[in-house]
Scaffold this active site. Sequence first.
Site, PDB file in Angstrom:
ATOM      1  N   GLU A  35     -20.234  23.375 -16.119  1.00 24.23           N
ATOM      2  CA  GLU A  35     -21.328  22.464 -16.430  1.00 24.23           C
ATOM      3  C   GLU A  35     -21.525  21.479 -15.272  1.00 24.23           C
ATOM      4  OE1 GLU A  35     -23.447  22.471 -18.646  1.00 24.23           O
ATOM      5  OE2 GLU A  35     -24.312  20.464 -18.707  1.00 24.23           O
ATOM      6  N   ASP A  37     -20.817  21.972 -12.150  1.00 24.94           N
ATOM      7  CA  ASP A  37     -21.446  22.693 -11.039  1.00 24.94           C
ATOM      8  C   ASP A  37     -22.946  22.857 -11.278  1.00 24.94           C
ATOM      9  OD1 ASP A  37     -19.005  22.882  -9.898  1.00 24.94           O
ATOM     10  OD2 ASP A  37     -18.627  24.944 -10.583  1.00 24.94           O
ATOM     11  N   SER A  82       0.380  -7.055   6.003  1.00 21.23           N
ATOM     12  CA  SER A  82       1.369  -6.135   5.461  1.00 21.23           C
ATOM     13  C   SER A  82       2.327  -6.915   4.576  1.00 21.23           C
ATOM     14  CB  SER A  82       2.096  -5.407   6.583  1.00 21.23           C
ATOM     15  OG  SER A  82       2.733  -6.354   7.371  1.00 21.23           O
ATOM     16  N   LEU A  83       3.277  -6.222   4.000  1.00 24.29           N
ATOM     17  CA  LEU A  83       4.214  -6.851   3.072  1.00 24.29           C
ATOM     18  C   LEU A  83       5.605  -6.874   3.685  1.00 24.29           C
ATOM     19  CD1 LEU A  83       3.192  -4.933  -0.186  1.00 24.29           C
ATOM     20  CD2 LEU A  83       2.804  -7.361   0.260  1.00 24.29           C
ATOM     21  N   LYS A 117       4.265   0.835  -5.356  1.00 21.96           N
ATOM     22  CA  LYS A 117       3.867   0.825  -3.950  1.00 21.96           C
ATOM     23  C   LYS A 117       3.501   2.260  -3.589  1.00 21.96           C
ATOM     24  CE  LYS A 117       5.040  -0.879   0.608  1.00 21.96           C
ATOM     25  NZ  LYS A 117       4.550   0.262   1.382  1.00 21.96           N
ATOM     26  N   GLU A 175      -5.217   2.090  -1.457  1.00 22.63           N
ATOM     27  CA  GLU A 175      -4.468   3.111  -0.736  1.00 22.63           C
ATOM     28  C   GLU A 175      -5.103   4.485  -0.973  1.00 22.63           C
ATOM     29  OE1 GLU A 175      -1.899   1.611   0.797  1.00 22.63           O
ATOM     30  OE2 GLU A 175      -0.329   3.112   1.126  1.00 22.63           O
ATOM     31  N   CYS A 416      25.561  41.621   4.326  1.00 18.79           N
ATOM     32  CA  CYS A 416      25.838  40.526   3.402  1.00 18.79           C
ATOM     33  C   CYS A 416      27.060  39.742   3.878  1.00 18.79           C
ATOM     34  CB  CYS A 416      26.084  41.107   2.014  1.00 18.79           C
ATOM     35  SG  CYS A 416      26.681  39.888   0.831  1.00 18.79           S
ATOM     36  N   CYS A 434      21.119  41.423  -0.512  1.00 14.85           N
ATOM     37  CA  CYS A 434      22.305  42.259  -0.396  1.00 14.85           C
ATOM     38  C   CYS A 434      22.093  43.441  -1.332  1.00 14.85           C
ATOM     39  CB  CYS A 434      23.535  41.455  -0.804  1.00 14.85           C
ATOM     40  SG  CYS A 434      24.941  42.487  -1.251  1.00 14.85           S
ATOM     41  N   CYS A 440      29.029  43.225  -5.305  1.00 16.03           N
ATOM     42  CA  CYS A 440      29.190  42.114  -4.354  1.00 16.03           C
ATOM     43  C   CYS A 440      29.783  40.928  -5.114  1.00 16.03           C
ATOM     44  CB  CYS A 440      27.833  41.745  -3.760  1.00 16.03           C
ATOM     45  SG  CYS A 440      27.837  40.179  -2.875  1.00 16.03           S
TER      46      CYS A 440
HETATM   47  S1  IVH Z   1      -0.701  -5.423  -1.339  1.00 14.56           S
HETATM   48  C1  IVH Z   1      -1.305  -8.874   1.583  1.00 14.56           C
HETATM   49  N1  IVH Z   1      -0.086  -3.574  -3.095  1.00 14.56           N
HETATM   50  O1  IVH Z   1       1.828  -1.363   1.592  1.00 14.56           O
HETATM   51  C2  IVH Z   1      -0.646  -7.618   1.201  1.00 14.56           C
HETATM   52  N2  IVH Z   1       0.045  -3.020  -0.806  1.00 14.56           N
HETATM   53  O2  IVH Z   1       3.465  -2.962   3.566  1.00 14.56           O
HETATM   54  C3  IVH Z   1      -1.601  -6.533   0.870  1.00 14.56           C
HETATM   55  N3  IVH Z   1       0.699  -0.703  -0.369  1.00 14.56           N
HETATM   56  O3  IVH Z   1      -0.596  -2.035   4.003  1.00 14.56           O
HETATM   57  C4  IVH Z   1      -0.937  -5.324   0.386  1.00 14.56           C
HETATM   58  N4  IVH Z   1       0.862  -0.096  -2.478  1.00 14.56           N
HETATM   59  O4  IVH Z   1      -0.898   0.026   2.534  1.00 14.56           O
HETATM   60  C5  IVH Z   1      -0.202  -3.889  -1.791  1.00 14.56           C
HETATM   61  N5  IVH Z   1       0.386  -2.022  -4.767  1.00 14.56           N
HETATM   62  C6  IVH Z   1       0.269  -2.342  -3.467  1.00 14.56           C
HETATM   63  C7  IVH Z   1       0.517  -1.399  -2.448  1.00 14.56           C
HETATM   64  C8  IVH Z   1       0.404  -1.790  -1.127  1.00 14.56           C
HETATM   65  C9  IVH Z   1       0.972   0.305  -1.221  1.00 14.56           C
HETATM   66  C10 IVH Z   1       0.776  -0.602   1.096  1.00 14.56           C
HETATM   67  C11 IVH Z   1      -0.451  -1.082   1.805  1.00 14.56           C
HETATM   68  C12 IVH Z   1       0.009  -2.132   2.751  1.00 14.56           C
HETATM   69  C13 IVH Z   1       1.468  -1.877   2.860  1.00 14.56           C
HETATM   70  C14 IVH Z   1       2.181  -3.170   3.124  1.00 14.56           C
END
Ligand code: IVH
Length: 680
Positions: A35, A37, A82-83, A117, A175, A416, A434, A440
């Site tokens: 459907e 498609d 980043s974290l 994460k 992500e 073997c 084998c 065996c």
């Molecule tokens: S918060 C200010 N939440 O982890 C921080 N990051 O090491 C914004 N990531 O670059 C990131 N799951 O690619 C956040 N639930 C999540 C995440 C997440 C994966 C990745 C993301 C980020 C990296 C940081």
Amino acid sequence: MRREAEQRARELRALIDEANYRYYVLDAPSIPDSEYDRLLRELQELETRYPELRTPDSPTQRVGAPPLQDFAQVAHALPMLSLNNAFSEAEVAAFDRRVREGLGRPDEEVEYAVEPKFDGLAITLRYEDGLFARGATRGDGYTGEDVSANLRTVRAIPMRLLGDRPPRVLEVRGEVLMLRRDFERLNAQARDRGEKTFANPRNAAAGSLRQLDSRVTARRRLSFFAYGVGQVEGADLPATHGGIMAWLADLRFPVAAQRDTARGVRGLIAFFEKLGAGRAALPYDIDGAVYKVNRLADQEVLGYVARAPRFAIAHKYPAQEELTTVEAIDVQVGRTGALTPVARLKPVFVGGVTVTNATLHNEDEVRRKDVRVGDTVIVRRAGDVIPEVVGVVLERRPLRDLLTPLHEPFRMRDTCPECGAPVLRLEGEAAARCTNGLACPAQRKQAILHFASRRAMDIEGLGDKLVDQLVDRGLVATPADLYSLTREQVAGLERMADKSADNLIQAIQDSRGRPLARCIHALGIRHVGEQTAKDLARHFGRMADLLAADETALQSVADVGPVVAASIRAFLEERHNQAVILALQHAGAWVDGEPAPREALPLAGKTFVLTGTLPDLSREAAKSRIEALGGKVAGSVSKKTDYVVAGAEPGSKLMKAEELGVKVLDQDELLELLKGVVES
Ligand code: IVH
């Protein structure tokens, strides 16, 4: 006409968007693929006829666009940070302490938003006045690459925000990843074509997102999860991170179902453990949990240090992939004689345990990955799965010098390693075997271990060390010999206390009289697993009737096709196996049951009519599978017909079915039905 076309195009777009949302975001499909498609085709046709109807947010635009020369650079409106990572409870506790102190409330428990994460790639999606405007990779955090064309192909990403009054600007951060099943499928295709495979879903997602040809990306099936926002204009933000996530979910962005709130370190650790316990069953990879102070006002107070927030942290699971070196490549013999190359590794801590061996699956795999002694390799151990060598780091392959020998590519041995018998690899099979069968000792040991295993005869305490001794001392040559072991013989084995000898003899006694299905499974017939053994037992009821069944009779059992039937016959025709089964009968290893009466079968009383050609099932195969479950296949459609199964170029039977209102199934629906009744 034009007006009507416009109206219909709008309807179709809404229907398709809804179907995409149900399928890719909620994972609960609302309409069959056929459907979907049809709707998409209708929209494509309308847009071909009236090109001005082709809007950028149209679902027809998700199939990719002509290739780019390169990606444009995009400056992020707000940086993508980043974290910081925590690898232990102590580090999580230290994070929580810094948070409490930073907020000036050292004695108060803080509420955190907690979530998985995702192990993919960070992206940002920009919506202007409700329409997808652009999407970019993280890049260096300040400038990324414009991958809009590729992101348009990701069906979980909305091209238009739901609602009449969208914000002026909304940036969604999240992500991009590839589901494990899509990754497996992609690698299987690559393998078939002799192309390079990806080491893990993350690399596959990265490779697919950075494609200049978005039509390639479209075929790769990427997924997306949102975890936050960037710039927002013209909308009031909720007071908490949890509120933001709920808002994004309302706007139809995919968000983690596991998201939750937790209080204090105890709450965080409890979430980490619960998430970890469910990790292997998730359809995608995660590499930890992320904890974020829930109240946005508190987040602001805490602020940032360098390029990471003080209000959030990633709590990582032990890595599932590590580097180590290959010290040797041995070959192991399995129960059916299959030879499996195994890499002996320099011990390495991965996935929470020390790994010294990793499977290389078979000769072709070793050659494809070109693993050699001395190589540095990526080893992966995920969950309880056997560790495997994912690939070689070629840049680290030792060069020939006077001290290190140059290692040759792997070649499967001709004999073997356990019994010296010739090794044979049949055409179309991945495994070399084998040829010595149960003569065996390695195969004999594996066969006995399988016989005793929990899901077979369940003889507790009969592990590999004991089986090694029993076989090596000539006390046991076949599973049936277990039943004539004496207490004295067992007590004479190494490291066998009197009590353990008693227990083992008792466990063997207790295993007499198991249901027939367990005993069939325990025989270790190739291609006959637990389920097939159950089906065979249910169908034949008695071992004697199974022994007497020819290949045709065997194939009337659900899910037994020609290959399985031939394998069963070959096993049962071998004199040695017949003798073992006879001895097991004398020992009273199993009890026979009654064959299933036809009226008890799940499709009893149902009548099917077949018409047209099914894509993968011959008429005979479809018929025998329906009949195996008690259904009847009739030649013509009447009011008594329950189902008409229609393939390509169906005859008048289909029309008749529609006239009479009889339910019509296509191949997939038939298979679903057969599967459903077998499982229920
Ligand atoms: S918060 C200010 N939440 O982890 C921080 N990051 O090491 C914004 N990531 O670059 C990131 N799951 O690619 C956040 N639930 C999540 C995440 C997440 C994966 C990745 C993301 C980020 C990296 C940081």
